[in-house]
Design a protein around this motif. Structure first.
Motif, PDB file in Angstrom:
ATOM      1  N   UNK A  68       0.750  -1.121  -0.021  1.00  0.00           N
ATOM      2  CA  UNK A  68      -0.067  -0.258  -0.078  1.00  0.00           C
ATOM      3  C   UNK A  68       0.709   1.328   0.101  1.00  0.00           C
ATOM      4  N   UNK A  69       1.963   1.261   0.896  1.00  0.00           N
ATOM      5  CA  UNK A  69       2.746   2.425   0.847  1.00  0.00           C
ATOM      6  C   UNK A  69       3.569   2.861  -0.351  1.00  0.00           C
ATOM      7  N   UNK A  70       3.915   1.535  -1.078  1.00  0.00           N
ATOM      8  CA  UNK A  70       4.600   1.551  -2.278  1.00  0.00           C
ATOM      9  C   UNK A  70       3.686   1.816  -3.601  1.00  0.00           C
ATOM     10  N   UNK A  71       2.549   1.883  -3.413  1.00  0.00           N
ATOM     11  CA  UNK A  71       1.535   2.237  -4.511  1.00  0.00           C
ATOM     12  C   UNK A  71       1.534   3.710  -4.525  1.00  0.00           C
ATOM     13  N   UNK A  72       1.662   4.326  -3.395  1.00  0.00           N
ATOM     14  CA  UNK A  72       1.565   5.934  -3.450  1.00  0.00           C
ATOM     15  C   UNK A  72       3.289   6.619  -3.486  1.00  0.00           C
ATOM     16  N   UNK A  73       4.018   5.658  -3.095  1.00  0.00           N
ATOM     17  CA  UNK A  73       5.621   6.318  -2.962  1.00  0.00           C
ATOM     18  C   UNK A  73       6.438   5.176  -3.276  1.00  0.00           C
ATOM     19  N   UNK A  74       7.077   5.188  -4.442  1.00  0.00           N
ATOM     20  CA  UNK A  74       8.006   4.085  -4.973  1.00  0.00           C
ATOM     21  C   UNK A  74       9.232   3.680  -3.903  1.00  0.00           C
ATOM     22  N   UNK A  75       9.377   4.833  -3.252  1.00  0.00           N
ATOM     23  CA  UNK A  75      10.790   4.829  -2.138  1.00  0.00           C
ATOM     24  C   UNK A  75      10.320   4.263  -0.972  1.00  0.00           C
ATOM     25  N   UNK A  76       9.016   4.071  -0.524  1.00  0.00           N
ATOM     26  CA  UNK A  76       8.616   3.886   0.735  1.00  0.00           C
ATOM     27  C   UNK A  76       9.135   2.475   1.361  1.00  0.00           C
ATOM     28  N   UNK A  77       9.694   1.541   0.615  1.00  0.00           N
ATOM     29  CA  UNK A  77      10.674   0.405   1.334  1.00  0.00           C
ATOM     30  C   UNK A  77      11.694   0.966   2.064  1.00  0.00           C
ATOM     31  N   UNK A  78      11.819   2.217   2.077  1.00  0.00           N
ATOM     32  CA  UNK A  78      13.230   2.819   2.913  1.00  0.00           C
ATOM     33  C   UNK A  78      12.601   2.825   4.450  1.00  0.00           C
ATOM     34  N   UNK A  79      11.277   2.917   4.637  1.00  0.00           N
ATOM     35  CA  UNK A  79      10.919   3.277   5.927  1.00  0.00           C
ATOM     36  C   UNK A  79      10.419   1.682   6.575  1.00  0.00           C
ATOM     37  N   UNK A  80      10.519   0.795   5.643  1.00  0.00           N
ATOM     38  CA  UNK A  80      10.341  -0.559   6.224  1.00  0.00           C
ATOM     39  C   UNK A  80      11.628  -1.004   7.078  1.00  0.00           C
TER      40      UNK A  80
END
Length: 339
Positions: free
Chosen positions: A160-172
């Motif tokens: 869900x986070x990546x669908x809005x921000x392709x860089x969101x895995x950095x906060x995983x």
């Protein structure tokens, strides 16, 4: 199979550059290659120390993955300027002359991949590097049932986070050992998943797992999952992984996080028949009204905490504490992306 003409193309250009005279103005000698991406032609180069380079053009604002910094290979971003142009490149450098033959094979593989995917040259470079790196990775033990359920919940939120921000895995952050699964500077989310048919009883690991970030907020996302058969409803585990890989902007970083969590793409067949269906999802704000045991609370109460490896279970089966509304949950996710 890597085509011979790509090997010869690289070898000829590097040999010609090595034969040229080195000067202070020409510490890096560059020759454009015939392999062209959407950003322009790739280039071969040789520096004043005799190291060979492969240059992949990128936009000025592009970020380059970290972690590859010798002693054999180095990856970095560098600008090059001549009388007519100013261009940034991803620079892959071989720092050992005795490995030039192997470096040629690697770079020819990159050229072949770029020819097939010219719109995404840097992604092609990363994919080749990852394939070569995979040759030296040892296979880990398969994930157990609880590990699979837990990771499935985290990947559900990550998607869900990546669908809005392709860089969101950095906060995983969970795979790297952080106390919260997802965390920015001021907002964190801890994900708990269960395949139990009844009750909501997440297991808490440590006295700091339910402590909010300093001056920030923490939410607990709880998923009830039902494991189904190979042809049943729900989502296959590798499908969830593949979706995250498609959405992210740095597949290498995501694969590194997945490996730290115990999953590697080479093991996908082990989990091909593992499917989960999300039966229930509830989010809670972890505040003063949330049942928890934390180091801060014990210290505030005057209770010393010279203990380690604390684990406990929180019972959320009733209506207290209340779950967040769908709108509040969406706001938490939006806030994390914006931060």
């Amino acid at each position: 199979m890597i085509e011979e003409h790509l090997r010869r193309l690289l070898a000829d250009h590097w040999s010609a550059l090595e034969a040229e005279r080195v000067s202070e103005a020409r510490r890096l000698r560059v020759a454009e290659l015939t392999v062209v991406s959407d950003r322009g032609p790739l280039a071969a180069a040789v520096d004043h120390e005799g190291n060979r380079h492969l240059l992949v053009p990128v936009p000025t604002h592009a970020k380059v993955r970290t972690g590859l910094d010798g002693p054999v290979l180095r990856l970095r971003k560098r600008p090059l300027e001549d009388e007519d142009t100013y261009q940034h490149y991803v620079d892959l450098t071989c720092l050992r002359n005795d490995l030039h033959d192997l470096f040629t094979e690697l770079c020819a593989d990159v050229l072949g991949e770029v020819e097939r995917a010219s719109a995404h040259p840097v992604r092609a470079l990363y994919e080749v590097l990852d394939r070569w790196k995979a040759l030296f990775l040892a296979r880990a033990a398969p994930l157990g049932a609880e590990q699979l359920a837990g990771l499935f919940g985290e990947l559900t939120l990550l998607g869900r986070l990546l669908a809005s921000d392709p860089s969101a895995h950095r906060i995983w952050r969970g795979p790297s050992g952080h106390r919260h699964d997802f965390s920015t500077d001021v907002t964190a989310v801890e994900v708990k998943s269960s395949t139990a048919a009844q009750g909501r009883r997440p297991r808490v690991h440590g006295l700091d797992q339910l402590e909010p970030p300093e001056g920030g907020t923490l939410c607990l996302a709880w998923f009830r999952l039902r494991r189904t058969g190979a042809n049943g409803p729900g989502t296959a585990f590798p499908e969830l992984v593949d979706r995250a890989r498609r959405l992210c902007d740095d597949e290498y970083l995501l694969l590194t996080l997945l490996a730290a969590a115990g999953y590697r793409p080479s093991d996908a067949d082990l989990y091909r028949d593992v499917r989960f269906q999300v039966i229930e999802e509830r989010w809670y704000r972890v505040d003063a009204g949330f049942p928890s045991l934390t180091g801060r609370a014990l210290v505030a109460a005057g209770v010393p905490v010279p203990v380690l490896d604390v684990e406990y279970t929180v019972d959320l089966s009733g209506q207290i504490p209340p779950a967040l509304s769908a709108d509040d949950t969406s706001r938490v996710i939006d806030r994390m992306i914006k931060e």
